[in-house]
Design a protein around this motif. Structure first.
Motif, PDB file in Angstrom:
ATOM      1  N   TYR A   8       0.849  -1.190   0.000  1.00  0.00           N
ATOM      2  CA  TYR A   8       0.000   0.000   0.000  1.00  0.00           C
ATOM      3  C   TYR A   8       0.880   1.232   0.000  1.00  0.00           C
ATOM      4  O   TYR A   8       1.942   1.232   0.622  1.00  0.00           O
ATOM      5  N   PHE A  10       0.934   5.213   0.751  1.00  0.00           N
ATOM      6  CA  PHE A  10       0.227   6.411   1.206  1.00  0.00           C
ATOM      7  C   PHE A  10       1.222   7.521   1.477  1.00  0.00           C
ATOM      8  O   PHE A  10       2.392   7.265   1.774  1.00  0.00           O
ATOM      9  N   LEU A  15       2.401  18.164   8.241  1.00  0.00           N
ATOM     10  CA  LEU A  15       1.482  18.218   9.384  1.00  0.00           C
ATOM     11  C   LEU A  15       0.867  19.604   9.555  1.00  0.00           C
ATOM     12  O   LEU A  15      -0.234  19.736  10.062  1.00  0.00           O
ATOM     13  N   LEU A  18      -2.357  19.688   7.091  1.00  0.00           N
ATOM     14  CA  LEU A  18      -2.810  18.296   7.003  1.00  0.00           C
ATOM     15  C   LEU A  18      -4.013  18.121   6.089  1.00  0.00           C
ATOM     16  O   LEU A  18      -4.008  17.280   5.189  1.00  0.00           O
ATOM     17  N   ASN A  19      -5.045  18.919   6.293  1.00  0.00           N
ATOM     18  CA  ASN A  19      -6.282  18.717   5.536  1.00  0.00           C
ATOM     19  C   ASN A  19      -6.161  19.148   4.074  1.00  0.00           C
ATOM     20  O   ASN A  19      -6.629  18.479   3.175  1.00  0.00           O
ATOM     21  N   ALA A  22      -3.804  16.747   2.084  1.00  0.00           N
ATOM     22  CA  ALA A  22      -4.043  15.311   2.208  1.00  0.00           C
ATOM     23  C   ALA A  22      -4.259  14.676   0.836  1.00  0.00           C
ATOM     24  O   ALA A  22      -5.005  15.174   0.017  1.00  0.00           O
ATOM     25  N   GLN A  23      -3.570  13.558   0.615  1.00  0.00           N
ATOM     26  CA  GLN A  23      -3.754  12.833  -0.632  1.00  0.00           C
ATOM     27  C   GLN A  23      -4.292  11.460  -0.290  1.00  0.00           C
ATOM     28  O   GLN A  23      -3.896  10.863   0.709  1.00  0.00           O
ATOM     29  N   ASP A  24      -5.176  10.922  -1.132  1.00  0.00           N
ATOM     30  CA  ASP A  24      -5.747   9.612  -0.831  1.00  0.00           C
ATOM     31  C   ASP A  24      -4.704   8.517  -1.011  1.00  0.00           C
ATOM     32  O   ASP A  24      -3.847   8.591  -1.873  1.00  0.00           O
ATOM     33  N   SER A  25      -4.863   7.506  -0.175  1.00  0.00           N
ATOM     34  CA  SER A  25      -3.987   6.339  -0.323  1.00  0.00           C
ATOM     35  C   SER A  25      -4.444   5.588  -1.562  1.00  0.00           C
ATOM     36  O   SER A  25      -5.627   5.570  -1.898  1.00  0.00           O
ATOM     37  N   ILE A  26      -3.515   4.982  -2.248  1.00  0.00           N
ATOM     38  CA  ILE A  26      -3.897   4.261  -3.465  1.00  0.00           C
ATOM     39  C   ILE A  26      -3.330   2.851  -3.446  1.00  0.00           C
ATOM     40  O   ILE A  26      -2.391   2.554  -2.712  1.00  0.00           O
ATOM     41  N   TRP A  27      -3.911   2.023  -4.261  1.00  0.00           N
ATOM     42  CA  TRP A  27      -3.395   0.667  -4.446  1.00  0.00           C
ATOM     43  C   TRP A  27      -2.382   0.713  -5.587  1.00  0.00           C
ATOM     44  O   TRP A  27      -2.656   1.296  -6.636  1.00  0.00           O
ATOM     45  N   ILE A  41       4.456   0.752   2.305  1.00  0.00           N
ATOM     46  CA  ILE A  41       4.530  -0.177   3.449  1.00  0.00           C
ATOM     47  C   ILE A  41       3.797  -1.467   3.118  1.00  0.00           C
ATOM     48  O   ILE A  41       2.818  -1.457   2.357  1.00  0.00           O
ATOM     49  N   VAL A  46       0.077  -2.670   7.390  1.00  0.00           N
ATOM     50  CA  VAL A  46      -1.154  -1.865   7.399  1.00  0.00           C
ATOM     51  C   VAL A  46      -2.212  -2.550   8.257  1.00  0.00           C
ATOM     52  O   VAL A  46      -2.926  -1.898   9.034  1.00  0.00           O
TER      53      VAL A  46
ATOM     54  N   LYS B  88      -9.159  -4.987   0.513  1.00  0.00           N
ATOM     55  CA  LYS B  88      -8.222  -3.950   0.089  1.00  0.00           C
ATOM     56  C   LYS B  88      -8.844  -2.555   0.267  1.00  0.00           C
ATOM     57  O   LYS B  88      -8.200  -1.635   0.758  1.00  0.00           O
ATOM     58  N   LEU B  91      -8.885  -1.393   3.843  1.00  0.00           N
ATOM     59  CA  LEU B  91      -7.578  -0.934   4.328  1.00  0.00           C
ATOM     60  C   LEU B  91      -7.229   0.444   3.763  1.00  0.00           C
ATOM     61  O   LEU B  91      -6.688   1.297   4.475  1.00  0.00           O
ATOM     62  N   LEU B  92      -7.567   0.643   2.491  1.00  0.00           N
ATOM     63  CA  LEU B  92      -7.320   1.959   1.890  1.00  0.00           C
ATOM     64  C   LEU B  92      -8.148   3.031   2.593  1.00  0.00           C
ATOM     65  O   LEU B  92      -7.672   4.130   2.874  1.00  0.00           O
ATOM     66  N   PHE B  94      -9.192   2.889   5.600  1.00  0.00           N
ATOM     67  CA  PHE B  94      -8.605   3.096   6.932  1.00  0.00           C
ATOM     68  C   PHE B  94      -7.436   4.079   6.860  1.00  0.00           C
ATOM     69  O   PHE B  94      -7.331   5.019   7.651  1.00  0.00           O
ATOM     70  N   LEU B  95      -6.576   3.857   5.846  1.00  0.00           N
ATOM     71  CA  LEU B  95      -5.414   4.743   5.704  1.00  0.00           C
ATOM     72  C   LEU B  95      -5.852   6.182   5.414  1.00  0.00           C
ATOM     73  O   LEU B  95      -5.290   7.137   5.967  1.00  0.00           O
ATOM     74  N   ASP B  96      -6.842   6.319   4.562  1.00  0.00           N
ATOM     75  CA  ASP B  96      -7.339   7.656   4.240  1.00  0.00           C
ATOM     76  C   ASP B  96      -7.917   8.344   5.476  1.00  0.00           C
ATOM     77  O   ASP B  96      -7.667   9.516   5.726  1.00  0.00           O
ATOM     78  N   SER B  99      -5.072   9.421   7.694  1.00  0.00           N
ATOM     79  CA  SER B  99      -4.274  10.537   7.214  1.00  0.00           C
ATOM     80  C   SER B  99      -5.069  11.837   7.201  1.00  0.00           C
ATOM     81  O   SER B  99      -4.518  12.927   7.305  1.00  0.00           O
ATOM     82  N   ASN B 100      -6.390  11.711   7.096  1.00  0.00           N
ATOM     83  CA  ASN B 100      -7.223  12.928   7.084  1.00  0.00           C
ATOM     84  C   ASN B 100      -7.775  13.294   8.451  1.00  0.00           C
ATOM     85  O   ASN B 100      -8.499  14.265   8.588  1.00  0.00           O
ATOM     86  N   GLN B 101      -7.436  12.464   9.453  1.00  0.00           N
ATOM     87  CA  GLN B 101      -7.958  12.723  10.802  1.00  0.00           C
ATOM     88  C   GLN B 101      -7.367  14.027  11.359  1.00  0.00           C
ATOM     89  O   GLN B 101      -6.152  14.238  11.232  1.00  0.00           O
ATOM     90  N   LYS B 103      -5.654  16.612  13.709  1.00  0.00           N
ATOM     91  CA  LYS B 103      -4.616  16.337  14.704  1.00  0.00           C
ATOM     92  C   LYS B 103      -5.152  16.509  16.113  1.00  0.00           C
ATOM     93  O   LYS B 103      -5.857  17.453  16.391  1.00  0.00           O
TER      94      LYS B 103
END
Lengths: 132, 103
Positions: A8, A10, A15, A18-19, A22-27, A41, A46, B88, B91-92, B94-96, B99-101, B103
């Protein structure tokens, strides 16, 4: 070993923004080029991160619930204390009332003594009248 | 009847005395009765208050039991979530979320 791994990707973002950044995580499939810079990672990591996050949420929930329980226990103790005080006060009052019911106060004694004197006097007078 | 009243007239003082003594006795008895009645009412009030507190305690005890149950459910559901197969997309997502949570 790494070939069997699914990865994965990401992006760790700044910081301070942050908002907005922010970039989306991708496969990302194997041998494909990454669309942006970031950290790669393994899937198992994950999953572990996810489990850690679930546990963290659970502990937070347990903490909140336990705090609430402590407050409830304190509330229960306060209620029981009030009840105990109420019952003890009532017990004292009842003891006093029983004590006063089984004895006479000063004015009652005076009243009864007066009535006794009066009745005795009348009895003597009646006896005197009968024999004379 | 007239003869009886004439005779009774000679004992007026005695009769009044007896009546007075009876009155004093009755007054004292009535006083004791009122005191007992007040004590009973007061005791009833206390009994109601105690019952009210008991109800509140029961309510609090129920809430404590609910909290214990919710903790147990939370642990169980977390363990189940940890064991389940995650897709999948999950999990993606979850990561998003992480990361967007804020602080």
């Amino acid at each position: 070993m790494f070939r069997r791994m699914i990865y994965y990707l990401f992006l760790t973002i700044n910081l301070t923004s942050l908002n907005s950044a922010a970039q989306d995580s991708i496969w990302l499939d194997k041998d494909k080029s990454a669309p942006f810079s970031g950290y790669l990672i393994p899937e198992d990591t994950v999953k572990k991160l996810r489990n850690d996050s679930l546990e963290k949420d659970m502990y937070k929930g347990l903490y909140d619930s336990t705090t609430k329980s402590i407050n409830l226990y304190q509330q229960e103790v306060t209620l029981k204390d009030n009840q105990l005080k109420l019952l003890m006060d009532q017990n004292d009052k009842l003891a006093n009332q029983i004590s006063s019911a089984t004895s006479f106060n000063m004015w009652e004694k005076i009243g009864l003594f007066g009535a006794g004197v009066l009745l005795t006097g009348l009895a003597i007078k009646s006896a005197h009248d009968i024999y004379h | 009847m007239l003869d009886f009243l004439n005779k009774a007239k000679n004992y007026t003082l005695e009769i009044l005395g007896v009546l007075l003594a009876l009155f004093v006795g009755l007054f004292l008895l009535e006083k004791k009765k009122n005191e007992a009645s007040e004590a009973l009412n007061e005791n009833l009030e206390v009994k109601n208050k105690v019952q009210q507190i008991n109800n509140e305690v029961t309510h609090v005890t129920d809430q404590i039991a609910q909290e214990e149950q919710s903790r147990s459910d939370l642990i169980k559901s977390t363990q189940e979530k940890e064991k389940e197969n995650v897709s999948k997309d999950d999990l993606l997502s979850f990561l998003d979320n992480k990361s967007n949570q804020p602080k």
